[in-house]
Design a protein around this motif. Structure first.
Motif, PDB file in Angstrom:
ATOM      1  N   THR A 140      -1.739   4.184   4.641  1.00  0.00           N
ATOM      2  CA  THR A 140      -2.586   4.801   3.427  1.00  0.00           C
ATOM      3  C   THR A 140      -3.411   6.136   4.120  1.00  0.00           C
ATOM      4  O   THR A 140      -3.507   7.311   3.325  1.00  0.00           O
ATOM      5  CB  THR A 140      -3.683   3.927   2.649  1.00  0.00           C
TER       6      THR A 140
ATOM      7  N   ALA B 243       0.829  -1.279  -0.109  1.00  0.00           N
ATOM      8  CA  ALA B 243      -0.087  -0.078  -0.090  1.00  0.00           C
ATOM      9  C   ALA B 243       0.997   1.247  -0.006  1.00  0.00           C
ATOM     10  O   ALA B 243       0.470   2.378  -0.762  1.00  0.00           O
ATOM     11  CB  ALA B 243      -0.969  -0.118   1.328  1.00  0.00           C
TER      12      ALA B 243
ATOM     13  N   THR C 125      -6.150   3.732  -3.790  1.00  0.00           N
ATOM     14  CA  THR C 125      -5.795   2.676  -2.539  1.00  0.00           C
ATOM     15  C   THR C 125      -6.739   2.617  -1.566  1.00  0.00           C
ATOM     16  O   THR C 125      -6.945   1.244  -1.212  1.00  0.00           O
ATOM     17  CB  THR C 125      -4.507   3.188  -2.190  1.00  0.00           C
ATOM     18  N   VAL C 126      -7.303   3.628  -1.118  1.00  0.00           N
ATOM     19  CA  VAL C 126      -8.510   3.381  -0.166  1.00  0.00           C
ATOM     20  C   VAL C 126      -9.565   2.508  -0.552  1.00  0.00           C
ATOM     21  O   VAL C 126      -9.969   1.855   0.121  1.00  0.00           O
ATOM     22  CB  VAL C 126      -8.855   4.728   0.652  1.00  0.00           C
TER      23      VAL C 126
ATOM     24  N   ALA D  12      -0.123   4.007  -2.816  1.00  0.00           N
ATOM     25  CA  ALA D  12      -0.699   5.078  -2.290  1.00  0.00           C
ATOM     26  C   ALA D  12       0.067   6.446  -2.582  1.00  0.00           C
ATOM     27  O   ALA D  12      -0.537   7.368  -2.842  1.00  0.00           O
ATOM     28  CB  ALA D  12      -0.517   5.006  -0.593  1.00  0.00           C
TER      29      ALA D  12
ATOM     30  N   THR E 293      -1.016   8.796   4.830  1.00  0.00           N
ATOM     31  CA  THR E 293      -0.720   9.615   3.299  1.00  0.00           C
ATOM     32  C   THR E 293      -1.707  10.471   2.923  1.00  0.00           C
ATOM     33  O   THR E 293      -1.208  11.639   2.457  1.00  0.00           O
ATOM     34  CB  THR E 293      -0.522   8.502   2.312  1.00  0.00           C
TER      35      THR E 293
ATOM     36  N   VAL F 282      -3.690   7.747  -3.653  1.00  0.00           N
ATOM     37  CA  VAL F 282      -3.895   7.442  -2.619  1.00  0.00           C
ATOM     38  C   VAL F 282      -5.513   7.134  -2.545  1.00  0.00           C
ATOM     39  O   VAL F 282      -5.835   6.369  -1.727  1.00  0.00           O
ATOM     40  CB  VAL F 282      -3.648   8.465  -1.472  1.00  0.00           C
TER      41      VAL F 282
END
Length: 407
Positions: free
Chosen positions: A337, A284, A295-296, A288, A340, A292
């Motif tokens: 994540t 991740a 990714t979430v 990310a 970030t 980002v």
């Protein structure tokens, strides 16, 4: 720039920087001090989450339901959520070295009280002290790296300090469960308390004086909520973490009663969960930094699918183990994540935004555990992973509907 360094910087949400200048050296003592802080965050987060793998023996020892035993996670989480933003305000200009050492000593003492507890009320009171220590320690430790190394090394140093919490999220509970399985739940608490004392000694020897800079004020924290990207990131943190802990708080009884896994095997399996989580953290962290939001969304969707299918496909040891590994892989990417997201949303107010997100993270742990406990007591054990799946799905929908707040 080496791939490893780029990954470290991505893991804390920092943009890639140039290779550190050869003239910008960092004393070896500083790296050891940062490592001691990392071990401290590992011990703190482990202490907070330790009961999750020990609910069955603790509930049996005090003749309470597993839902009631889940309060051992709810109480420190609620207290930590208040301590994280308020303690930096309250200590104002106190030397951060003294504050960090005091909070670590408080954690060690609280675990000693847990070991000696003769009834559940005393045990719950000790968990309140854990909440005070973890909220304050993590809020202050998050900014240590910036003060101890030159700017070119901040990405690497921050990765070290954040690494302690990440490792605890994926390894702390499994390790405590394993110790409790080999000995007793009291031994597990004693072990974490002993680790806290070792960290106190390490910080006393290695950590330099850290006089306070500009004190954090309540209005600085409140200002973060006017940033739409921060608001969305904080909401994402709350949903992802609360959904996970609504289910994970009861992972030990779920593995035993749903998957038919023996109590002696739960500890080793949770270590496998932790190893998968570490892999998920690095995967991740690598992606990310590029996107980002996506990714979430992917993490939330995977969590929703795994938790939804656990009571259906995890009814045997093989299915339960496979889904547990996938669960660890997905959740391992959550801390890096969301951090970030927060750092990219407020690059100039990183300390205040991180304190706010830390408060919400701990609140989510508490309320997630509470929600899971209420559902388990009111319905069945299998309702816990289904509840977590619903909240994870809500996270994906929320991120999808707030596309205009991409950090």
């Amino acid at each position: 720039m080496p791939a490893s360094e780029a990954l470290q910087q991505a893991a804390v949400g920092l943009p890639p920087t140039s290779r550190p200048s050869p003239s910008a050296s960092v004393p070896l003592r500083s790296w050891f001090a940062l490592a001691a802080v990392a071990v401290g965050t590992f011990a703190m987060v482990t202490a907070e989450q330790l009961p999750m793998g020990l609910l069955s023996p603790i509930s049996g020892a005090f003749d309470i339901t597993e839902g009631t035993a889940g309060l051992m996670v709810t109480v420190p989480g609620l207290v930590a959520s208040a301590t994280a933003p308020l303690l930096p305000v309250l200590v104002r200009r106190a030397d951060r070295r003294i504050v960090l050492i005091s909070l670590m000593a408080l954690m060690a003492a609280a675990n000693l009280v847990s070991v000696l507890a003769t009834d559940f009320a005393v045990l719950l009171a000790s968990r309140l002290l854990i909440g005070i220590s973890i909220g304050g320690f993590w809020a202050l430790a998050a900014g240590i790296a910036v003060r101890m190394v030159p700017a070119a090394y901040v990405g690497r140093a921050t990765a070290i300090t954040f690494g302690g919490a990440t490792a605890a999220n994926v390894l702390g509970v499994p390790a405590g469960t394993l110790i409790g399985g080999f000995s007793s739940w009291r031994t597990a608490f004693a072990t974490v308390g002993g680790l806290g004392l070792l960290v106190v000694a390490g910080l006393l020897v290695l950590l330099p004086s850290l006089p306070a800079g500009e004190p954090v004020r309540l209005r600085t924290l409140a200002a973060q909520l006017r940033n739409r990207a921060v608001r969305t990131g904080v909401l994402t943190t709350f949903l992802l973490v609360s959904g996970h802990f609504a289910a994970f708080t009861f992972v030990s009884p779920v593995l035993q009663e749903v998957s038919g896994i023996s109590p002696a095997t739960v500890g080793p399996l949770l270590l496998v969960f932790g190893a998968a989580g570490i892999l998920g953290n690095f995967l991740a962290g690598a992606v990310a930094g590029r996107d980002v939001r996506r990714t979430v969304t992917v993490i939330a969707s995977i969590l929703a699918l795994i938790l939804a299918f656990f009571p259906l496909a995890g009814t045997g040891p093989v299915g339960g183990t496979a889904l547990l590994i996938g669960w660890g892989l997905a959740f391992g990417g959550v801390p890096v994540t969301v951090q970030t997201w927060i750092l990219r949303s407020a690059p100039r107010d990183a300390e205040a935004a991180t304190a706010l997100n830390t408060a919400v993270y701990n609140l989510a742990i508490a309320l997630g555990a509470l929600l899971g406990g209420l559902v388990v007591d009111a319905a069945t054990l299998t309702a816990a992973p289904w509840t977590g799946a619903a909240v994870a799905l809500l996270t994906a929908v929320t991120v999808r509907l707030t596309r205009d707040t991409t950090p």
